[in-house]
Scaffold this motif. Structure first.
Motif, PDB file in Angstrom:
ATOM      1  N   TYR A   1       0.823  -1.206   0.000  1.00 17.75           N
ATOM      2  CA  TYR A   1       0.000   0.000   0.000  1.00 17.75           C
ATOM      3  C   TYR A   1       0.863   1.264   0.000  1.00 17.75           C
ATOM      4  O   TYR A   1       0.662   2.188  -0.799  1.00 17.75           O
ATOM      5  CB  TYR A   1      -0.888  -0.019   1.241  1.00 17.75           C
ATOM      6  CG  TYR A   1      -2.253   0.614   1.095  1.00 17.75           C
ATOM      7  CD1 TYR A   1      -2.582   1.442   0.032  1.00 17.75           C
ATOM      8  CD2 TYR A   1      -3.237   0.369   2.061  1.00 17.75           C
ATOM      9  CE1 TYR A   1      -3.838   2.002  -0.073  1.00 17.75           C
ATOM     10  CE2 TYR A   1      -4.494   0.927   1.964  1.00 17.75           C
ATOM     11  CZ  TYR A   1      -4.789   1.747   0.894  1.00 17.75           C
ATOM     12  OH  TYR A   1      -6.041   2.307   0.791  1.00 17.75           O
ATOM     13  N   ILE A   2       1.866   1.302   0.870  1.00 18.24           N
ATOM     14  CA  ILE A   2       2.678   2.505   1.017  1.00 18.24           C
ATOM     15  C   ILE A   2       3.680   2.660  -0.134  1.00 18.24           C
ATOM     16  O   ILE A   2       3.882   3.759  -0.651  1.00 18.24           O
ATOM     17  CB  ILE A   2       3.414   2.495   2.367  1.00 18.24           C
ATOM     18  CG1 ILE A   2       2.407   2.650   3.520  1.00 18.24           C
ATOM     19  CG2 ILE A   2       4.464   3.604   2.436  1.00 18.24           C
ATOM     20  CD1 ILE A   2       3.013   2.562   4.896  1.00 18.24           C
TER      21      ILE A   2
ATOM     22  N   ALA B   5       4.737   8.587   5.568  1.00 21.35           N
ATOM     23  CA  ALA B   5       4.064   7.808   4.532  1.00 21.35           C
ATOM     24  C   ALA B   5       2.839   8.566   4.033  1.00 21.35           C
ATOM     25  O   ALA B   5       1.915   8.842   4.793  1.00 21.35           O
ATOM     26  CB  ALA B   5       3.654   6.443   5.085  1.00 21.35           C
ATOM     27  N   ARG B   6       2.861   8.907   2.763  1.00 22.22           N
ATOM     28  CA  ARG B   6       1.724   9.575   2.139  1.00 22.22           C
ATOM     29  C   ARG B   6       1.931   9.577   0.634  1.00 22.22           C
ATOM     30  O   ARG B   6       3.040   9.416   0.137  1.00 22.22           O
ATOM     31  CB  ARG B   6       1.571  11.003   2.651  1.00 22.22           C
ATOM     32  CG  ARG B   6       2.729  11.927   2.248  1.00 22.22           C
ATOM     33  CD  ARG B   6       2.546  13.340   2.737  1.00 22.22           C
ATOM     34  NE  ARG B   6       2.702  13.456   4.183  1.00 22.22           N
ATOM     35  CZ  ARG B   6       2.737  14.623   4.825  1.00 22.22           C
ATOM     36  NH1 ARG B   6       2.609  15.752   4.143  1.00 22.22           N
ATOM     37  NH2 ARG B   6       2.891  14.671   6.127  1.00 22.22           N
TER      38      ARG B   6
ATOM     39  N   GLY C 114       0.442  12.262  -1.148  1.00 23.78           N
ATOM     40  CA  GLY C 114       0.415  13.682  -1.485  1.00 23.78           C
ATOM     41  C   GLY C 114       0.065  14.517  -0.278  1.00 23.78           C
ATOM     42  O   GLY C 114       0.253  14.102   0.869  1.00 23.78           O
ATOM     43  N   ASP C 115      -0.488  15.696  -0.529  1.00 20.27           N
ATOM     44  CA  ASP C 115      -0.789  16.635   0.559  1.00 20.27           C
ATOM     45  C   ASP C 115      -2.090  16.314   1.286  1.00 20.27           C
ATOM     46  O   ASP C 115      -2.328  16.852   2.370  1.00 20.27           O
ATOM     47  CB  ASP C 115      -0.887  18.058  -0.003  1.00 20.27           C
ATOM     48  CG  ASP C 115       0.450  18.567  -0.512  1.00 20.27           C
ATOM     49  OD1 ASP C 115       1.497  18.074  -0.026  1.00 20.27           O
ATOM     50  OD2 ASP C 115       0.455  19.442  -1.402  1.00 20.27           O
ATOM     51  N   TYR C 116      -2.937  15.454   0.714  1.00 17.44           N
ATOM     52  CA  TYR C 116      -4.277  15.273   1.277  1.00 17.44           C
ATOM     53  C   TYR C 116      -4.543  13.835   1.703  1.00 17.44           C
ATOM     54  O   TYR C 116      -5.688  13.374   1.680  1.00 17.44           O
ATOM     55  CB  TYR C 116      -5.331  15.741   0.271  1.00 17.44           C
ATOM     56  CG  TYR C 116      -5.232  17.219  -0.017  1.00 17.44           C
ATOM     57  CD1 TYR C 116      -5.742  18.148   0.879  1.00 17.44           C
ATOM     58  CD2 TYR C 116      -4.582  17.688  -1.162  1.00 17.44           C
ATOM     59  CE1 TYR C 116      -5.642  19.505   0.641  1.00 17.44           C
ATOM     60  CE2 TYR C 116      -4.472  19.049  -1.410  1.00 17.44           C
ATOM     61  CZ  TYR C 116      -4.997  19.950  -0.505  1.00 17.44           C
ATOM     62  OH  TYR C 116      -4.880  21.301  -0.747  1.00 17.44           O
ATOM     63  N   ASP C 117      -3.522  13.122   2.095  1.00 15.39           N
ATOM     64  CA  ASP C 117      -3.727  11.762   2.588  1.00 15.39           C
ATOM     65  C   ASP C 117      -2.687  11.447   3.647  1.00 15.39           C
ATOM     66  O   ASP C 117      -1.632  12.068   3.711  1.00 15.39           O
ATOM     67  CB  ASP C 117      -3.659  10.743   1.445  1.00 15.39           C
ATOM     68  CG  ASP C 117      -2.223  10.552   0.948  1.00 15.39           C
ATOM     69  OD1 ASP C 117      -1.625  11.546   0.492  1.00 15.39           O
ATOM     70  OD2 ASP C 117      -1.701   9.428   1.046  1.00 15.39           O
ATOM     71  N   ARG C 118      -3.019  10.455   4.494  1.00 13.04           N
ATOM     72  CA  ARG C 118      -2.124   9.978   5.537  1.00 13.04           C
ATOM     73  C   ARG C 118      -2.320   8.473   5.708  1.00 13.04           C
ATOM     74  O   ARG C 118      -3.376   7.925   5.385  1.00 13.04           O
ATOM     75  CB  ARG C 118      -2.399  10.673   6.881  1.00 13.04           C
ATOM     76  CG  ARG C 118      -2.204  12.183   6.875  1.00 13.04           C
ATOM     77  CD  ARG C 118      -0.752  12.592   6.750  1.00 13.04           C
ATOM     78  NE  ARG C 118      -0.580  14.040   6.863  1.00 13.04           N
ATOM     79  CZ  ARG C 118      -0.632  14.891   5.837  1.00 13.04           C
ATOM     80  NH1 ARG C 118      -0.880  14.450   4.609  1.00 13.04           N
ATOM     81  NH2 ARG C 118      -0.446  16.200   6.039  1.00 13.04           N
ATOM     82  N   PHE C 119      -1.287   7.811   6.237  1.00 10.87           N
ATOM     83  CA  PHE C 119      -1.372   6.394   6.588  1.00 10.87           C
ATOM     84  C   PHE C 119      -1.288   6.244   8.103  1.00 10.87           C
ATOM     85  O   PHE C 119      -0.526   6.954   8.772  1.00 10.87           O
ATOM     86  CB  PHE C 119      -0.219   5.606   5.959  1.00 10.87           C
ATOM     87  CG  PHE C 119      -0.396   5.322   4.495  1.00 10.87           C
ATOM     88  CD1 PHE C 119      -1.071   4.184   4.065  1.00 10.87           C
ATOM     89  CD2 PHE C 119       0.119   6.193   3.545  1.00 10.87           C
ATOM     90  CE1 PHE C 119      -1.217   3.919   2.721  1.00 10.87           C
ATOM     91  CE2 PHE C 119      -0.025   5.931   2.197  1.00 10.87           C
ATOM     92  CZ  PHE C 119      -0.702   4.797   1.778  1.00 10.87           C
ATOM     93  N   TYR C 120      -2.077   5.285   8.635  1.00 10.41           N
ATOM     94  CA  TYR C 120      -2.084   4.986  10.063  1.00 10.41           C
ATOM     95  C   TYR C 120      -1.969   3.476  10.259  1.00 10.41           C
ATOM     96  O   TYR C 120      -2.402   2.686   9.409  1.00 10.41           O
ATOM     97  CB  TYR C 120      -3.383   5.483  10.710  1.00 10.41           C
ATOM     98  CG  TYR C 120      -3.519   6.992  10.732  1.00 10.41           C
ATOM     99  CD1 TYR C 120      -3.115   7.738  11.835  1.00 10.41           C
ATOM    100  CD2 TYR C 120      -4.040   7.676   9.630  1.00 10.41           C
ATOM    101  CE1 TYR C 120      -3.221   9.119  11.848  1.00 10.41           C
ATOM    102  CE2 TYR C 120      -4.150   9.059   9.633  1.00 10.41           C
ATOM    103  CZ  TYR C 120      -3.745   9.773  10.745  1.00 10.41           C
ATOM    104  OH  TYR C 120      -3.843  11.152  10.749  1.00 10.41           O
TER     105      TYR C 120
END
Length: 250
Positions: free
Chosen positions: A109-110, A184-185, A187-193
């Motif tokens: 995914y990352i 981990a992302r 772009g500017d409008y997403d994040r991983f948890y």
């Protein structure tokens, strides 16, 4: 040629053919057999969900191999995901209409935002066993008529079950805060948890999406590892609903 090699080749071909046939049968049955099985039973008192009022529209977004859920960002949803603001992504900011959530294998995914980024290591871990992550992003308007978008209308109680199931997929600190995967992302409008559960080719991202939708009262195929199988099963099994109303699935 080694002795017996020629005789072994037909056996190998037969084994490969049998394995391919088994996979195809499993995928077909996984789509047409509903989960829960109670979806096979008629519901005499089911009513059109649109008559209940106060509906929430959830989108299922599909790519070739992955599905995401797009949740409408109302004040309560923004409040539930307010932890993202501390990570530089505030769901309450102007212009945000949907919060997009998906679950998947950490490595694949990352490290594979596009097909051009495909590498053997993440693929191998995706086919075996990998830690999982939640991917969360913000979006504006989404074209619901696009062929990769499936629209589902839920009543309030069903939407809240879905929302709480998505939130329960995050690993949290003792203080209840989801754990950010630093750096981990896409772009500017997403994040991983960090996420609950382990990922593999059998229990993958689309199986997670199906499980979330079942928490909202929808029926899915029993095993839907591919997006097309999940979306096909949604249309096939949701003419009626176990909670006494018919969800609108488009």
């Amino acid at each position: 040629m080694a002795p017996g090699a020629g005789a072994r080749r037909p056996r190998v071909r037969r084994c490969l053919l049998a394995a391919a046939l088994l996979i195809l049968v499993s995928l077909g049955l996984g789509t047409v057999v509903p989960r829960p099985l109670s979806a096979l039973l008629p519901v005499a008192d089911a009513t059109d969900s649109r008559a209940l009022g106060n509906m929430r529209t959830v989108l299922v977004l599909s790519s070739e191999i992955h599905t995401d859920l797009a949740l409408p960002v109302t004040p309560d949803v923004a409040a539930d995901f307010a932890f993202m603001a501390a990570d530089g992504l505030d769901p309450a900011q102007p212009g945000v209409e949907y919060l997009i959530a998906g679950w998947g294998g950490r490595s694949f995914y990352i490290e594979t935002p596009t097909w051009s980024d495909l590498k053997p290591g993440p693929v191998l871990r995706a086919l075996t066993l990998d830690r999982s992550v939640m991917h969360v992003g913000l979006a504006g308007d989404i074209d619901q008529s696009h062929p990769t978008v499936r629209t589902i209308e839920l009543d309030e109680a069903s939407f809240q079950r879905l929302l709480q199931s998505v939130l329960a997929s995050f690993i949290r600190t003792p203080d209840g805060v989801p754990v950010l995967v630093a750096g981990a992302r896409y772009g500017d409008y997403d994040r991983f948890y960090e996420a609950e559960g382990r990922f593999n080719a059998i229990v993958g991202c689309n199986v997670w999406t199906a499980r979330m939708l079942r928490q909202a009262g929808l029926a899915t195929g029993w095993w839907t590892p591919l997006p097309v199988l999940l979306t096909t099963s949604l249309g096939l099994h949701n003419t009626s609903n176990r909670f006494g109303y018919s969800p609108v699935v488009r």
